[in-house]
Design a protein around this motif. Structure first.
Motif, PDB file in Angstrom:
ATOM      1  N   VAL A 299       0.846  -1.187   0.000  1.00  0.00           N
ATOM      2  CA  VAL A 299       0.000   0.000   0.000  1.00  0.00           C
ATOM      3  C   VAL A 299       0.879   1.233   0.000  1.00  0.00           C
ATOM      4  CG1 VAL A 299      -1.641   1.349   1.361  1.00  0.00           C
ATOM      5  CG2 VAL A 299      -1.913  -1.102   1.208  1.00  0.00           C
ATOM      6  N   GLN A 300       0.539   2.213  -0.815  1.00  0.00           N
ATOM      7  CA  GLN A 300       1.222   3.497  -0.832  1.00  0.00           C
ATOM      8  C   GLN A 300       0.241   4.554  -0.338  1.00  0.00           C
ATOM      9  OE1 GLN A 300       4.398   4.661  -1.447  1.00  0.00           O
ATOM     10  NE2 GLN A 300       3.497   6.581  -0.773  1.00  0.00           N
ATOM     11  N   ILE A 301       0.519   5.146   0.798  1.00  0.00           N
ATOM     12  CA  ILE A 301      -0.325   6.199   1.353  1.00  0.00           C
ATOM     13  C   ILE A 301       0.179   7.533   0.818  1.00  0.00           C
ATOM     14  CG2 ILE A 301      -1.048   7.349   3.496  1.00  0.00           C
ATOM     15  CD1 ILE A 301      -0.621   4.557   4.850  1.00  0.00           C
ATOM     16  N   HIS A 302      -0.731   8.328   0.266  1.00  0.00           N
ATOM     17  CA  HIS A 302      -0.361   9.625  -0.302  1.00  0.00           C
ATOM     18  C   HIS A 302      -0.317  10.717   0.753  1.00  0.00           C
ATOM     19  CE1 HIS A 302      -0.457   8.296  -4.492  1.00  0.00           C
ATOM     20  NE2 HIS A 302      -1.450   7.509  -4.111  1.00  0.00           N
ATOM     21  N   PHE A 303      -1.241  10.676   1.700  1.00  0.00           N
ATOM     22  CA  PHE A 303      -1.233  11.635   2.792  1.00  0.00           C
ATOM     23  C   PHE A 303      -2.117  11.159   3.930  1.00  0.00           C
ATOM     24  CE2 PHE A 303      -4.279  13.224  -0.383  1.00  0.00           C
ATOM     25  CZ  PHE A 303      -5.455  13.262   0.349  1.00  0.00           C
ATOM     26  N   VAL A 304      -1.888  11.757   5.102  1.00  0.00           N
ATOM     27  CA  VAL A 304      -2.658  11.482   6.310  1.00  0.00           C
ATOM     28  C   VAL A 304      -3.217  12.816   6.787  1.00  0.00           C
ATOM     29  CG1 VAL A 304      -2.560  10.662   8.696  1.00  0.00           C
ATOM     30  CG2 VAL A 304      -1.128   9.588   6.952  1.00  0.00           C
ATOM     31  N   ILE A 305      -4.512  12.839   7.103  1.00  0.00           N
ATOM     32  CA  ILE A 305      -5.144  14.050   7.633  1.00  0.00           C
ATOM     33  C   ILE A 305      -5.974  13.657   8.846  1.00  0.00           C
ATOM     34  CG2 ILE A 305      -6.782  15.924   7.173  1.00  0.00           C
ATOM     35  CD1 ILE A 305      -6.085  15.695   4.219  1.00  0.00           C
ATOM     36  N   LEU A 306      -5.807  14.392   9.936  1.00  0.00           N
ATOM     37  CA  LEU A 306      -6.653  14.234  11.118  1.00  0.00           C
ATOM     38  C   LEU A 306      -7.459  15.512  11.265  1.00  0.00           C
ATOM     39  CD1 LEU A 306      -4.520  12.021  11.679  1.00  0.00           C
ATOM     40  CD2 LEU A 306      -4.779  12.570  14.072  1.00  0.00           C
ATOM     41  N   ILE A 307      -8.788  15.369  11.305  1.00  0.00           N
ATOM     42  CA  ILE A 307      -9.661  16.530  11.467  1.00  0.00           C
ATOM     43  C   ILE A 307     -10.665  16.236  12.575  1.00  0.00           C
ATOM     44  CG2 ILE A 307      -9.482  17.480   9.134  1.00  0.00           C
ATOM     45  CD1 ILE A 307     -12.041  15.979   8.420  1.00  0.00           C
ATOM     46  N   ASN A 308     -11.152  17.291  13.194  1.00  0.00           N
ATOM     47  CA  ASN A 308     -12.190  17.099  14.206  1.00  0.00           C
ATOM     48  C   ASN A 308     -13.557  17.239  13.553  1.00  0.00           C
ATOM     49  OD1 ASN A 308     -12.711  19.865  13.968  1.00  0.00           O
ATOM     50  ND2 ASN A 308     -11.910  20.379  15.984  1.00  0.00           N
ATOM     51  N   ARG A 309     -14.615  17.095  14.343  1.00  0.00           N
ATOM     52  CA  ARG A 309     -15.976  17.122  13.796  1.00  0.00           C
ATOM     53  C   ARG A 309     -16.355  18.476  13.215  1.00  0.00           C
ATOM     54  NH1 ARG A 309     -19.240  14.253  18.571  1.00  0.00           N
ATOM     55  NH2 ARG A 309     -18.084  15.862  19.646  1.00  0.00           N
TER      56      ARG A 309
ATOM     57  N   TYR B 105     -11.118   6.425   5.873  1.00  0.00           N
ATOM     58  CA  TYR B 105     -11.156   7.182   7.117  1.00  0.00           C
ATOM     59  C   TYR B 105     -11.807   6.360   8.214  1.00  0.00           C
ATOM     60  CZ  TYR B 105     -16.106   7.945   6.258  1.00  0.00           C
ATOM     61  OH  TYR B 105     -17.447   7.748   6.052  1.00  0.00           O
ATOM     62  N   ARG B 106     -11.572   6.801   9.435  1.00  0.00           N
ATOM     63  CA  ARG B 106     -12.201   6.166  10.580  1.00  0.00           C
ATOM     64  C   ARG B 106     -12.347   7.216  11.670  1.00  0.00           C
ATOM     65  NH1 ARG B 106     -10.657   0.264  12.899  1.00  0.00           N
ATOM     66  NH2 ARG B 106     -12.461   0.079  14.259  1.00  0.00           N
ATOM     67  N   ARG B 107     -13.493   7.196  12.318  1.00  0.00           N
ATOM     68  CA  ARG B 107     -13.744   8.164  13.381  1.00  0.00           C
ATOM     69  C   ARG B 107     -13.468   7.528  14.737  1.00  0.00           C
ATOM     70  NH1 ARG B 107     -19.458  10.999  15.028  1.00  0.00           N
ATOM     71  NH2 ARG B 107     -18.634  12.016  16.883  1.00  0.00           N
ATOM     72  N   TYR B 108     -12.711   8.251  15.551  1.00  0.00           N
ATOM     73  CA  TYR B 108     -12.463   7.878  16.936  1.00  0.00           C
ATOM     74  C   TYR B 108     -12.835   9.101  17.774  1.00  0.00           C
ATOM     75  CZ  TYR B 108      -9.796   3.837  15.361  1.00  0.00           C
ATOM     76  OH  TYR B 108      -9.415   2.661  14.775  1.00  0.00           O
ATOM     77  N   ALA B 109     -13.899   8.975  18.565  1.00  0.00           N
ATOM     78  CA  ALA B 109     -14.416  10.070  19.392  1.00  0.00           C
ATOM     79  C   ALA B 109     -14.691  11.283  18.499  1.00  0.00           C
ATOM     80  CB  ALA B 109     -13.474  10.383  20.533  1.00  0.00           C
ATOM     81  N   SER B 110     -14.001  12.379  18.716  1.00  0.00           N
ATOM     82  CA  SER B 110     -14.278  13.584  17.933  1.00  0.00           C
ATOM     83  C   SER B 110     -13.311  13.773  16.765  1.00  0.00           C
ATOM     84  CB  SER B 110     -14.212  14.824  18.839  1.00  0.00           C
ATOM     85  OG  SER B 110     -12.896  14.996  19.312  1.00  0.00           O
ATOM     86  N   LEU B 111     -12.454  12.785  16.506  1.00  0.00           N
ATOM     87  CA  LEU B 111     -11.447  12.914  15.461  1.00  0.00           C
ATOM     88  C   LEU B 111     -11.677  11.943  14.313  1.00  0.00           C
ATOM     89  CD1 LEU B 111      -8.260  13.236  17.656  1.00  0.00           C
ATOM     90  CD2 LEU B 111      -9.249  15.024  16.228  1.00  0.00           C
ATOM     91  N   TYR B 112     -11.448  12.430  13.106  1.00  0.00           N
ATOM     92  CA  TYR B 112     -11.471  11.598  11.909  1.00  0.00           C
ATOM     93  C   TYR B 112     -10.030  11.423  11.434  1.00  0.00           C
ATOM     94  CZ  TYR B 112     -16.514  12.241  11.464  1.00  0.00           C
ATOM     95  OH  TYR B 112     -17.872  12.239  11.683  1.00  0.00           O
ATOM     96  N   PHE B 113      -9.609  10.170  11.306  1.00  0.00           N
ATOM     97  CA  PHE B 113      -8.292   9.831  10.799  1.00  0.00           C
ATOM     98  C   PHE B 113      -8.491   9.410   9.349  1.00  0.00           C
ATOM     99  CE2 PHE B 113      -7.998   9.556  15.272  1.00  0.00           C
ATOM    100  CZ  PHE B 113      -6.665   9.686  15.640  1.00  0.00           C
ATOM    101  N   CYS B 114      -7.891  10.141   8.425  1.00  0.00           N
ATOM    102  CA  CYS B 114      -8.106   9.891   6.999  1.00  0.00           C
ATOM    103  C   CYS B 114      -6.765   9.659   6.304  1.00  0.00           C
ATOM    104  CB  CYS B 114      -8.817  11.096   6.385  1.00  0.00           C
ATOM    105  SG  CYS B 114      -9.189  10.921   4.649  1.00  0.00           S
ATOM    106  N   MET B 115      -6.706   8.603   5.480  1.00  0.00           N
ATOM    107  CA  MET B 115      -5.523   8.315   4.668  1.00  0.00           C
ATOM    108  C   MET B 115      -5.974   8.118   3.237  1.00  0.00           C
ATOM    109  SD  MET B 115      -3.256   5.774   7.040  1.00  0.00           S
ATOM    110  CE  MET B 115      -2.720   6.283   8.655  1.00  0.00           C
ATOM    111  N   CYS B 116      -5.198   8.627   2.319  1.00  0.00           N
ATOM    112  CA  CYS B 116      -5.540   8.514   0.904  1.00  0.00           C
ATOM    113  C   CYS B 116      -4.583   7.536   0.236  1.00  0.00           C
ATOM    114  CB  CYS B 116      -5.453   9.886   0.252  1.00  0.00           C
ATOM    115  SG  CYS B 116      -6.196   9.921  -1.369  1.00  0.00           S
TER     116      CYS B 116
END
Length: 173
Positions: free
Chosen positions: A12-22, A71-82
Motif C-alpha cells: 500500500v502506498q499512502i499519499h497523505f494522512v489528515i486528522l480533522i475534528n468534527r 477514514y475512521r472516526r475515533y471520538a471527535s477525530l477523523y483519521f483519513c488516509m488517501c
C-alpha cells in the motif's frame, strides 16, 4: 509497504494522512506525495466536506479524484488516509487503528487536546509507524520503546541545558 497477512503480502502506498475534528479543524497532516500549498488547502477542504457529511452507517471508503480516501472516526477525530484506487482499504483501516492504539498507549486514552498540545509527539509516533507513505513498524511494543528512548533523550538534553544555565548564572554573579 510489505505486510505479511497469512500467506499473502500486501503493498500500500499512502499519499497523505489528515486528522480533522468534527468541526473540520485540521489537527495533523502528513504529505507523502508532492502537493503545493494551494493544492493541500483544496484537498483538506474537499476531503473534510466529503468525510464529515457522510452518515455513520456508510462505509469508510470514498472514491475521490481517482484515489481512495479511507477514514475512521475515533471520538471527535477523523483519521483519513488517501491511497491508490487498487490498494487494500482494509489494510489502511488497520494502519489507522494501529496508529490510534499507539497514541492511546502513549497518551493514555488519546483525545483531541493531546494532539493539539503535543502535536510534535503525534508526528513523531506517525513517523515511527510510516515512512514515505509505507508501513515501517507494525509492532506497538517497538514503537513504544522508541518513543520512550526519544523521551529520555529529550529529558537528558533539558537537564544538561538546565545545568549549563546554572553554571553560567553562577559564573556571572
Amino acid at each position: 509497504m510489505l505486510i505479511h497477512i497469512g500467506c499473502w503480502v500486501c503493498v500500500v502506498q499512502i499519499h497523505f494522512v489528515i486528522l480533522i475534528n468534527r468541526q473540520g479543524k485540521v489537527r495533523l497532516t502528513k504529505w507523502y506525495s508532492p502537493y503545493t500549498q494551494k493544492e493541500r488547502t483544496k484537498v483538506i477542504r474537499e476531503l473534510s466536506g466529503l468525510v464529515l457529511n457522510r452518515g455513520p452507517k456508510l462505509c469508510n471508503f470514498v472514491d475521490w479524484r481517482g484515489l481512495k480516501a479511507v477514514y475512521r472516526r475515533y471520538a471527535s477525530l477523523y483519521f483519513c488516509m488517501c491511497i491508490d484506487q487498487d490498494d487494500n482499504e482494509l489494510e489502511v483501516l488497520e494502519i489507522i487503528h494501529h496508529y490510534v492504539e499507539v497514541l492511546d498507549r502513549y497518551f493514555g486514552s488519546v483525545c483531541e487536546l493531546d494532539l493539539i498540545f503535543n502535536f510534535h509527539k503525534a508526528y513523531y509516533i506517525l513517523d515511527e509507524i510510516l515512512i514515505a507513505g509505507e508501513l515501517q513498524e507494525s509492532s506497538k511494543k517497538t514503537v513504544a520503546r522508541l518513543i520512550a528512548a526519544q523521551d529520555s533523550l529529550v529529558e537528558a538534553a533539558k537537564e544538561q541545558e538546565s545545568s549549563i544555565s546554572n553554571i553560567i548564572a553562577q559564573a556571572t554573579k
